[in-house]
Enzyme design. Structure first.
Site, short mmCIF file in Angstrom:
data_model
loop_
_atom_site.label_atom_id
_atom_site.label_comp_id
_atom_site.label_asym_id
_atom_site.label_seq_id
_atom_site.Cartn_x
_atom_site.Cartn_y
_atom_site.Cartn_z
N ASP A 176 -0.92 -47.19 -16.42
CA ASP A 176 0.48 -47.55 -16.27
C ASP A 176 1.28 -46.25 -16.29
OD1 ASP A 176 3.11 -48.25 -16.54
OD2 ASP A 176 2.74 -49.89 -17.96
N LYS A 226 10.37 -47.05 -12.45
CA LYS A 226 11.37 -46.05 -12.86
C LYS A 226 11.63 -45.01 -11.76
CE LYS A 226 11.19 -47.54 -17.52
NZ LYS A 226 10.11 -47.95 -18.39
N TYR A 273 3.44 -50.22 -23.99
CA TYR A 273 4.29 -51.24 -23.37
C TYR A 273 3.99 -51.29 -21.89
CZ TYR A 273 8.48 -53.81 -21.88
OH TYR A 273 9.33 -54.74 -21.36
#
Ligand SMILES: *Cc1c(COP(=O)(O)O)cnc(C)c1O
Length: 427
Positions: free
Chosen positions: A241, A269, A148
């Site tokens: 990522d 995050k 994702y």
């Protein structure tokens, strides 16, 4: 006798929410549909505990899905946020915090010399792809099934049948043309990567170096090295990522712990410490293609927001080497304890520093197909039993537990006792 949960207030709030928010939530996984129940409305977090609208108290193993590596409302982070907010919440002009945060990131991440901040990981990943396309003059990207990278059109692609396939839109509303340049390959499949690389000229290979969005499915030995080697041979950039793995699996993320250096890094995050902040970064040469240094356009009204930047800086300041030793110890104790609690049931506990997934599977999980083959219904029963006993797990088989620096030994012990009882309720 199964334990139960008071949820009268949450049920009332959910009924109201369903009227004004699609599915009652602002991000799908929060709805808890994958574990077969309605969501709990949170009123407060304290360290590694959550309190919901009915006064239930939980040990929280989600912690906002990654940002809260120091738990909820850490006093030093809150103090930094309050101090920043008192000076003004947004200026649309440069501030010192942005420079300090970028400097701190470049000290930690070996592949990053320069950083551009955004408000979400989605934007950061989308922008890194744009930069990769601009710098290579190519359009195609290679992505892994089950990875994702946010919900931008080109990355919201899923695999068709076959080994290395052209992506098909993973959602209504994504144009076929938007995913036509996305080639999807199974994670940990060395031959499929080589085959895709031999067939196409790519702008980039994008990967989570520690995939945690199909549950935690680490790279097989040598797989990240293969990606590095194949990207270079192809003339493509390698994009890591590290929205989850960055500042979590090690001080400088997976690029530091594995020594495999990507060309571009996507962050999110933890870098925002619980406020909306994300970033992408790489070498001076690549990053100076971004406007206004270069011609690749990318912008954001709240990018580098001073309050979010203060939260990120305070969060990183608390992450020294000893923090990672403690996080590793907590992770290992959780993983070992869950394995013991499961006994000889068909459960695989996979873990790395700061991440754990309990797969309801007979076999270790190496890729998305393996994750999808898990017994999601049994996982759902287990999660409902955990919640009823005061433990808050990720409400999906395809997510990780997030051990943190706030979890105490007592909370860990309590979790493991509850996990054993909950396994007993499933089988
Ligand atoms: C969460 C996540 C994103 C998206 O970040 P948002 O801030 O939710 O847009 C991208 N990549 C990975 C690996 C993530 O876990």
């Amino acid at each position: 006798m199964p334990a139960s949960l008071r949820d009268t207030r949450s049920a009332e709030l959910y009924a109201r929410a369903l009227n004004v928010l699609p599915g009652g939530v602002n991000s799908p996984v929060r709805a808890m549909r994958a574990i077969g129940r309605d969501p709990l409305f949170v009123v407060r977090g304290e360290g590694a505990e959550l309190v919901d609208a009915d006064g239930n108290r939980f040990v929280d193993w989600v912690l906002s899905w990654g940002p809260l590596i120091h738990g909820h409302a850490h006093p030093e982070i809150i103090a930094a946020v309050v101090a920043a907010a008192e000076d003004g919440t947004s200026f649309g002009a440069p501030t010192i915090g942005e420079v300090e945060l970028a400097e701190e990131v470049t000290r930690r991440m070996p592949a990053v010399e320069m950083v551009r901040m955004t408000s979400s990981g989605t934007e950061a990943a989308m922008s890194a792809i744009r930069l990769a396309r601009a710098s290579t003059g190519r359009e195609r990207i290679l992505k892994f099934a089950g990875a994702y990278h946010g919900h931008s059109d080109g990355l919201l692609a899923e695999a068709g049948s076959g080994l290395a396939t052209q992506g098909i839109p993973a959602s209504p509303g994504v144009p076929v043309a938007a995913t036509a340049n996305t080639i999807i390959v199974p994670w940990n499949d060395f031959d499929a990567v080589r085959e895709a690389i031999s067939e196409h000229e790519f702008a980039a290979i994008i990967a989570e170096p520690v995939p945690a969005n199909m549950g935690l499915v680490p790279a097989a030995d040598g797989f990240l090295d293969l990606l590095r080697e194949q990207a270079s041979a192809n003339g493509a950039l390698l994009i890591f990522d590290e929205v989850i793995s960055g500042f979590r699996v090690a001080r400088g993320g997976a690029q530091e712990s594995t020594g495999v250096l990507p060309d571009l890094v996507v962050m999110g995050k933890i870098i925002g410490g619980g406020l909306p902040a994300a970033a992408y970064g790489g070498s001076h040469t690549l990053m100076e293609m971004i406007a206004p240094a270069g011609e690749v356009y990318q912008a954001g009204t709240l990018s580098g927001n001073p309050v979010a930047t203060a939260a990120g800086l305070a969060t990183l300041a608390l992450l020294d080497e000893s923090a990672y030793r403690r996080l590793e110890a907590t992770t290992d104790a959780l993983a070992r304890g869950l394995r013991e609690a499961a006994g000889d049931r068909p459960v695989q506990v996979q873990s790395t520093c700061g991440l754990v997934t309990t797969f309801f599977s007979e076999e270790p999980v190496h890729d998305y197909a393996g994750a999808k083959a898990c017994d999601a219904a049994a996982y759902g029963r287990w999660c409902r039993a955990l919640l009823a006993r005061g433990v808050y797990p990720p409400a999906s088989q395809f997510e990780a537990w997030f051990p943190s620096l706030a979890h105490t030994e007592e909370q860990l012990e309590r979790t493991l006792a509850v996990a054993a009882a909950a396994f007993g309720e499933v089988w």
